[in-house]
Design an enzyme around this catalytic site. Structure first.
Site, PDB file in Angstrom:
ATOM      1  N   CYS A  31      23.860  48.982 -16.170  1.00  0.00           N
ATOM      2  CA  CYS A  31      23.403  47.840 -16.976  1.00  0.00           C
ATOM      3  C   CYS A  31      22.129  47.232 -16.389  1.00  0.00           C
ATOM      4  O   CYS A  31      22.173  46.571 -15.349  1.00  0.00           O
ATOM      5  CB  CYS A  31      24.533  46.814 -17.046  1.00  0.00           C
ATOM      6  N   CYS A  34      22.119  43.428 -16.000  1.00  0.00           N
ATOM      7  CA  CYS A  34      23.007  43.036 -14.889  1.00  0.00           C
ATOM      8  C   CYS A  34      22.248  43.092 -13.572  1.00  0.00           C
ATOM      9  O   CYS A  34      22.371  42.203 -12.731  1.00  0.00           O
ATOM     10  CB  CYS A  34      24.224  43.960 -14.808  1.00  0.00           C
TER      11      CYS A  34
END
Length: 110
Positions: A31, A34
């Protein structure tokens, strides 16, 4: 104080039974957003560590808690106090926004 890693096995003790609020960042290695907010969360942990614990849970290694929480998209942050989820935020944001959101939520839950 650095962020702490939480697992399905440690979630009960580290988050639900914590004596102070815990912000759990549900994330995954693949991600991009993230990874973008990770340094900001580390800094916020250093700045607000006396008020809140910042924890990270890898949803690829831990599927139980994210499944129970209905985590659909990441980054997904949930603030817990007294064993209950009291606030949540989906998606990446600049550090100033993340910190502002967290501070106002901490103030609201006293």
């Amino acid at each position: 104080m650095a962020t702490v890693n939480v697992t399905d096995a440690s979630f009960q003790t580290d988050v639900l039974e914590s004596d102070k609020p815990v912000l759990v960042d549900f994330w995954a290695d693949w991600c991009g957003p993230c990874k973008m907010i990770a340094p900001a969360l580390e800094e916020i942990s250093d700045e607000l560590g006396d008020q809140v614990t910042i924890a990270k849970m890898d949803i690829m290694e831990n599927t139980g808690v994210p499944g129970e929480m209905g985590v659909q998209s990441i980054p997904f942050m949930v603030l817990f106090k007294g064993g209950k989820a009291v606030a949540q935020k989906v998606g990446a944001a600049p550090k100033s926004q993340l910190k502002g959101w967290l501070e106002s939520e901490l103030q609201a839950i006293g």
